[in-house]
Design a protein around this motif. Structure first.
Motif, PDB file in Angstrom:
ATOM      1  N   ASP A 185       0.813  -1.220   0.000  1.00  0.00           N
ATOM      2  CA  ASP A 185       0.000   0.000   0.000  1.00  0.00           C
ATOM      3  C   ASP A 185       0.849   1.276   0.000  1.00  0.00           C
ATOM      4  O   ASP A 185       0.535   2.237   0.709  1.00  0.00           O
ATOM      5  N   VAL A 186       1.882   1.298  -0.795  1.00  0.00           N
ATOM      6  CA  VAL A 186       2.799   2.441  -0.747  1.00  0.00           C
ATOM      7  C   VAL A 186       2.282   3.637  -1.562  1.00  0.00           C
ATOM      8  O   VAL A 186       1.886   3.502  -2.716  1.00  0.00           O
ATOM      9  N   VAL A 187       2.267   4.760  -0.899  1.00  0.00           N
ATOM     10  CA  VAL A 187       1.859   6.026  -1.511  1.00  0.00           C
ATOM     11  C   VAL A 187       3.001   7.016  -1.344  1.00  0.00           C
ATOM     12  O   VAL A 187       3.655   7.036  -0.298  1.00  0.00           O
ATOM     13  N   LYS A 188       3.262   7.811  -2.397  1.00  0.00           N
ATOM     14  CA  LYS A 188       4.232   8.896  -2.244  1.00  0.00           C
ATOM     15  C   LYS A 188       3.659  10.179  -2.828  1.00  0.00           C
ATOM     16  O   LYS A 188       3.278  10.231  -3.990  1.00  0.00           O
ATOM     17  N   LYS A 189       3.595  11.176  -1.974  1.00  0.00           N
ATOM     18  CA  LYS A 189       3.123  12.487  -2.429  1.00  0.00           C
ATOM     19  C   LYS A 189       4.259  13.479  -2.347  1.00  0.00           C
ATOM     20  O   LYS A 189       5.033  13.454  -1.387  1.00  0.00           O
ATOM     21  N   LYS A 246       0.692   5.837  -6.279  1.00  0.00           N
ATOM     22  CA  LYS A 246      -0.641   5.699  -5.670  1.00  0.00           C
ATOM     23  C   LYS A 246      -0.858   4.277  -5.186  1.00  0.00           C
ATOM     24  O   LYS A 246      -1.083   3.392  -5.990  1.00  0.00           O
ATOM     25  N   GLN A 247      -0.770   4.036  -3.923  1.00  0.00           N
ATOM     26  CA  GLN A 247      -1.194   2.750  -3.355  1.00  0.00           C
ATOM     27  C   GLN A 247      -0.665   1.546  -4.138  1.00  0.00           C
ATOM     28  O   GLN A 247      -1.431   0.729  -4.631  1.00  0.00           O
ATOM     29  N   VAL A 248       0.634   1.424  -4.226  1.00  0.00           N
ATOM     30  CA  VAL A 248       1.215   0.314  -4.980  1.00  0.00           C
ATOM     31  C   VAL A 248       1.448  -0.890  -4.077  1.00  0.00           C
ATOM     32  O   VAL A 248       1.927  -0.754  -2.952  1.00  0.00           O
ATOM     33  N   ASN A 249       1.057  -2.074  -4.579  1.00  0.00           N
ATOM     34  CA  ASN A 249       1.349  -3.335  -3.909  1.00  0.00           C
ATOM     35  C   ASN A 249       2.141  -4.211  -4.871  1.00  0.00           C
ATOM     36  O   ASN A 249       1.791  -4.313  -6.045  1.00  0.00           O
ATOM     37  N   SER A 298       2.793   6.901   2.879  1.00  0.00           N
ATOM     38  CA  SER A 298       2.120   5.886   3.686  1.00  0.00           C
ATOM     39  C   SER A 298       2.378   4.525   3.083  1.00  0.00           C
ATOM     40  O   SER A 298       2.803   4.423   1.929  1.00  0.00           O
ATOM     41  N   GLY A 299       2.141   3.481   3.868  1.00  0.00           N
ATOM     42  CA  GLY A 299       2.446   2.123   3.427  1.00  0.00           C
ATOM     43  C   GLY A 299       3.807   1.707   3.930  1.00  0.00           C
ATOM     44  O   GLY A 299       4.460   2.457   4.659  1.00  0.00           O
ATOM     45  N   GLU A 349       0.383   4.120 -10.809  1.00  0.00           N
ATOM     46  CA  GLU A 349      -0.246   2.847 -10.455  1.00  0.00           C
ATOM     47  C   GLU A 349       0.290   1.716 -11.313  1.00  0.00           C
ATOM     48  O   GLU A 349       0.709   1.943 -12.450  1.00  0.00           O
TER      49      GLU A 349
END
Ligand SMILES: Nc1ncnc2c1ncn2[C@@H]1O[C@H](COP(=O)(O)OP(=O)(O)OP(=O)(O)O)[C@@H](O)[C@H]1O
Ligand SMILES: [Mg+2]
Length: 388
Positions: A35-39, A47-50, A84-85, A238
């Motif tokens: 669930d990795v996010v980077k802003k 965006k929310q990579v798994n 996050s993640g 994504e």
């Protein structure tokens, strides 16, 4: 490009023979991106990579410029924090590890060799920083240089080397530290096409020999297909599709994947019959229906796109016998590519279809030329129905 992709070595068979389930699971999830996010301020780069990468695998991240490949790689290297993640490498949470304990090494696009140092000193640099004893250091540097076949250039400076040789020194410098995970950001981008193709195979062989797990970023789909055991296609932060080169090429899951990996012919239409083992589609592009030998799920009449790869399309001078999957048109262009020719056929309905005809196949027919009336046709197994 042929449907049988050359080169992609099977590097996935890493689980011990007769293996134990816990070991297999750990090997399958050697690198875990959860669930990795980077802003970056307002920009959401990832965006929310798994993602799970297997031990010993060569995995490629592929996508167009700005889609977040380098950002994801930099987070794996610990050079960028995640918004996050989390990221686990060999079961350890990267965020909990201080930089010097992170079992990762990243090779940058520019190689960043120290210009005033010899090849040998460049490779030794990281080990010296770690305080590795002299005798061991010498031994490891020599082994690494021999691995990349640069032993005899040990005393040279980077400016006395070709681009390909510099790239190999940079690789030796990364491998000498024996990372658990090697990250390569566009490793071939500074090389010209011919040396690039040779280096791709060399690099795969070296990584195979060392057995290191490797994640590579590239925007070159042929490179990813030749080198990687599996790849992920990224778009706008994504992962759009993940699989072996063969899976992604033969069974794209979206228009984006189909067009990004290789070239393809797309027909727009809507379903008129949908069974588990086949679908019929009506399209304004053809006078007959499209017939595809796999089912989809969705309401009848839904709009779909059918992808048919150019090498699956045959040219004939006589009307095909079947009632599906063909069109009549005129040859509007021929691109001779050596081993094959790309025939552009403008169909009566206005759509241009591209057929990849091998030179061997051309010797077996009377080759059509510009302006000739021809038919294009393909089998039911050649099409893939795309719903997104
Ligand atoms: N430090 C940063 N500050 C702000 N925005 C950034 C930063 N780094 C990257 N970005 C933005 O994040 C997005 C993804 O960038 P990234 O470098 O990961 O792309 P890429 O897929 O590696 O592209 P390329 O193929 O061009 O190298 C881009 O929109 C980029 O502008
Ligand atoms: Mg990049």
């Amino acid at each position: 490009m042929s449907s049988e992709q050359p080169g992609a070595l099977d590097r996935t068979a890493v689980s011990p023979a007769g293996g134990n389930a816990a070991i297999d699971a750990a090997a399958d999830n050697f690198v875990q991106v959860v669930d990795v996010v980077k802003k970056f301020g307002e920009t959401v780069a990832v965006k929310q990579v798994n993602l799970s990468v297997k031990k010993g695998e060569l995995f490629a991240l592929l996508g167009s410029s700005g889609c977040g490949k380098s950002t994801l790689l930099r987070m794996l290297a610990g050079l960028e924090t995640v918004t996050s993640g989390k990221i686990l490498i060999d079961g350890e949470d990267l965020a909990q590890l201080p930089p010097y304990r992170r079992p990762v090494n990243m090779m940058f696009q520019s190689y960043a060799l120290f210009p005033h140092m010899t090849v040998e000193s460049n490779v030794a640099f990281g080990l010296k920083q770690e305080g590795v004893a002299k005798a061991e250091l010498k031994d490891r540097v020599q082994t690494a240089l021999e691995l990349v076949q640069m032993g005899r250039f040990a005393k040279r400076k980077p400016h006395q080397l070709s681009g390909g040789q510099q790239q190999r020194v940079a690789l030796a410098r990364s491998l000498v530290k024996r990372p658990k995970l090697l990250l390569l950001d566009e490793p071939m981008s500074a090389l010209d096409k011919q040396i690039r193709q040779r280096t791709q195979i060399e690099l795969v062989n070296i990584l195979d020999k060392v057995g290191v797990t490797c994640i590579m970023v590239t925007h070159d789909q042929e490179e990813a297909m030749t080198m990687a055991g599996r790849l992920a296609v990224m778009s706008e932060g994504e992962i759009v599709q993940l699989g072996t080169p063969h899976e992604v090429y033969e069974y794209p899951n979206s228009r984006f994947s189909a067009e990004f990996i290789g070239s393809t012919n797309l027909f727009e239409g809507h379903t008129v019959e949908d069974e588990p083992d086949h679908v019929f589609i009506e399209t304004p592009d053809l006078t007959c229906r499209l017939y595809v030998s796999h089912g989809i799920t969705g309401p009848l009449g839904m709009p779909v796109t059918i992808s048919v790869r150019p090498e699956r399309i045959a040219l004939t001078s006589k009307p095909p016998e079947g009632a599906f999957n063909w069109g009549k048109g005129v040859v509007s262009n021929i691109a001779y590519m050596g081993g094959y020719s790309l025939y552009h056929v403008k169909l009566d309905g206005g759509k241009t279809v591209i057929a990849n005809v091998t030179s061997l196949a051309l010797t077996e027919i009377d080759p059509p030329t510009w302006g000739d009336e021809v038919y294009v046709r393909w089998s039911a197994s050649a099409g893939v129905v795309l719903t997104s």
